[in-house]
Design an enzyme around this catalytic site. Sequence first.
Site, mmCIF file in Angstrom:
data_model
loop_
_atom_site.group_PDB
_atom_site.id
_atom_site.type_symbol
_atom_site.label_atom_id
_atom_site.label_comp_id
_atom_site.label_asym_id
_atom_site.label_seq_id
_atom_site.Cartn_x
_atom_site.Cartn_y
_atom_site.Cartn_z
ATOM 1 N N TYR A 184 0.904 -1.175 0.024
ATOM 2 C CA TYR A 184 0.063 -0.027 -0.010
ATOM 3 C C TYR A 184 0.734 1.242 -0.090
ATOM 4 C CZ TYR A 184 -3.658 -3.505 0.722
ATOM 5 O OH TYR A 184 -4.579 -4.598 0.646
ATOM 6 N N ARG A 328 -6.427 -15.159 11.751
ATOM 7 C CA ARG A 328 -7.526 -15.938 11.395
ATOM 8 C C ARG A 328 -8.204 -16.907 12.930
ATOM 9 N NH1 ARG A 328 -4.422 -17.620 6.362
ATOM 10 N NH2 ARG A 328 -2.918 -17.207 7.629
HETATM 11 C C1 LIG Z 1 -9.318 -11.460 6.615
HETATM 12 C C2 LIG Z 1 -8.054 -10.471 6.804
HETATM 13 C C3 LIG Z 1 -8.025 -9.359 6.640
HETATM 14 C C4 LIG Z 1 -6.661 -8.674 6.755
HETATM 15 N N1 LIG Z 1 -6.567 -7.253 6.751
HETATM 16 C C5 LIG Z 1 -5.546 -6.588 7.163
HETATM 17 C C6 LIG Z 1 -5.504 -5.456 7.285
HETATM 18 O O1 LIG Z 1 -6.378 -4.607 7.045
HETATM 19 N N2 LIG Z 1 -4.259 -4.862 7.759
HETATM 20 C C7 LIG Z 1 -3.038 -5.496 7.594
HETATM 21 O O2 LIG Z 1 -1.985 -5.026 7.945
HETATM 22 N N3 LIG Z 1 -3.074 -6.751 7.431
HETATM 23 C C8 LIG Z 1 -4.100 -7.451 7.335
HETATM 24 N N4 LIG Z 1 -4.493 -9.018 7.287
HETATM 25 C C9 LIG Z 1 -2.994 -9.522 7.776
HETATM 26 C C10 LIG Z 1 -3.159 -9.925 9.225
HETATM 27 O O3 LIG Z 1 -3.207 -8.932 9.967
HETATM 28 C C11 LIG Z 1 -2.165 -11.116 9.657
HETATM 29 O O4 LIG Z 1 -1.054 -10.533 9.214
HETATM 30 C C12 LIG Z 1 -2.570 -12.361 8.823
HETATM 31 O O5 LIG Z 1 -3.700 -12.875 8.867
HETATM 32 C C13 LIG Z 1 -1.474 -13.406 9.399
HETATM 33 O O6 LIG Z 1 -1.888 -13.898 10.549
HETATM 34 P P1 LIG Z 1 -2.734 -15.311 10.712
HETATM 35 O O7 LIG Z 1 -1.695 -16.414 10.021
HETATM 36 O O8 LIG Z 1 -2.733 -15.448 12.097
HETATM 37 O O9 LIG Z 1 -4.112 -15.199 10.275
HETATM 38 C C14 LIG Z 1 -5.606 -9.599 7.033
HETATM 39 C C15 LIG Z 1 -5.714 -10.718 6.985
HETATM 40 C C16 LIG Z 1 -6.835 -11.564 6.936
HETATM 41 C C17 LIG Z 1 -6.916 -12.852 6.885
#
Ligand SMILES: Cc1cc2nc3c(=O)[nH]c(=O)nc-3n(C[C@H](O)[C@H](O)[C@H](O)COP(=O)(O)O)c2cc1C
Length: 371
Positions: A184, A328
């Site tokens: 971004y 998640r």
């Molecule tokens: C549905 C979803 C939306 C996300 N939205 C953002 C966001 O708005 N800003 C951001 O920095 N990362 C975003 N991410 C990344 C998450 O903050 C995180 O780094 C990522 O889900 C990995 O963690 P996890 O494996 O525990 O899900 C998003 C991830 C998911 C799955």
Amino acid sequence: MLFSSLKLGGLTLKNRIALPPLTRCRSSQPGNIPNQRMVEYYTQRASAGFMVTEGTQIEPRGQGYAWTPGIHSQDQIEGWKKVTQAVHQAGGTLFCQLWHVGRVSHNQLQPQQQAPIAPSALPATNVRVFIETAPNEGILTSPSEPRALSTAEVKEVVELYRQAAHNAKEAGFDGVELHAANGYLINQFISEHTNQRTDEYGGCLENRLRFLKEVVEAVSSAFGSQRVGVRFAPLFHSTDEERVYLGLVESDPHHTYITAAKMLNDLNIGYLSIAEADWDNAPDLPISFRQALRDTFKAPIMYAGKYTLEKAQYVIENGWGDLFGFGRTFIANPDLPHRLAHQLPLNEVDAGSLYGGTEKGYTDYPTYSTP
Ligand SMILES: Cc1cc2nc3c(=O)[nH]c(=O)nc-3n(C[C@H](O)[C@H](O)[C@H](O)COP(=O)(O)O)c2cc1C
């Protein structure tokens, strides 16, 4: 260790389990306004030691996906007030993730259907944006061709960040996190692939980090630098899959992000957040990078990306990180700290209801109850 407290920006966090920023596309329309459902969603997760909101656009041009909330209108500020009040009442701490997507947008999401703005007029490839086609319906599509900002306009965007941080303060947030990851706007200034400017914001790494530096200084005027965090997503292998996710990969991520971390350490910010690769078979972050980051940046470091209790303990025990975002897993388990503390079974996340929709897959995941 994961359940011990942590000092961050003068706050005492009750544990090291965090809700990382998670876009859920459920704000009220028109106006991208935080609503009661969002109040409930964040409050349900207030047992986290630390929470960061979903990416929240600092101005209308900062939006890349339909239905994401903003923090530039009074209605949005009033909506967020209800969220922060409820979270504080439930004992939680909440920072607002300030987001500007830059070129990762579509004319349809832009004021007067203008071109999205970017450091240079280079289109984003291999990424998708989300536009509305009818109420509650939308499609993923390619971003539109962006136009390059003039030097004066770059300075105006820095001021928009300053205003957004003041708005976040008015809305009752405990601090702000700058989204400098995932391709971004801030990331577009940092990467040599997306920044081909010839003014003071382009060229050498020091110049490419100047936008971030000025934004940090601007938002610090609202909260003090200790209540400002910055999120990066350094990736170390430029495979096709990573390009799909990010739209870009720096050629020397170690040098880029350790230099950036040194700059942020000197600016005395409150924490650094690292988003690790999170897809199946994602490459691990090199240990040499974790160690160099720890040696460079003295305030808390937060990691996220497929964390489990064990992975978090391993990173804490090695002294590399302090705070752990469970993305998640926290979506699917509103009482995650309790479940992790007692090694209780976890709900599975429903991938189909992550973005947009109703309370289904949002506020209806059950807390643990004895079978
Ligand atoms: C549905 C979803 C939306 C996300 N939205 C953002 C966001 O708005 N800003 C951001 O920095 N990362 C975003 N991410 C990344 C998450 O903050 C995180 O780094 C990522 O889900 C990995 O963690 P996890 O494996 O525990 O899900 C998003 C991830 C998911 C799955």
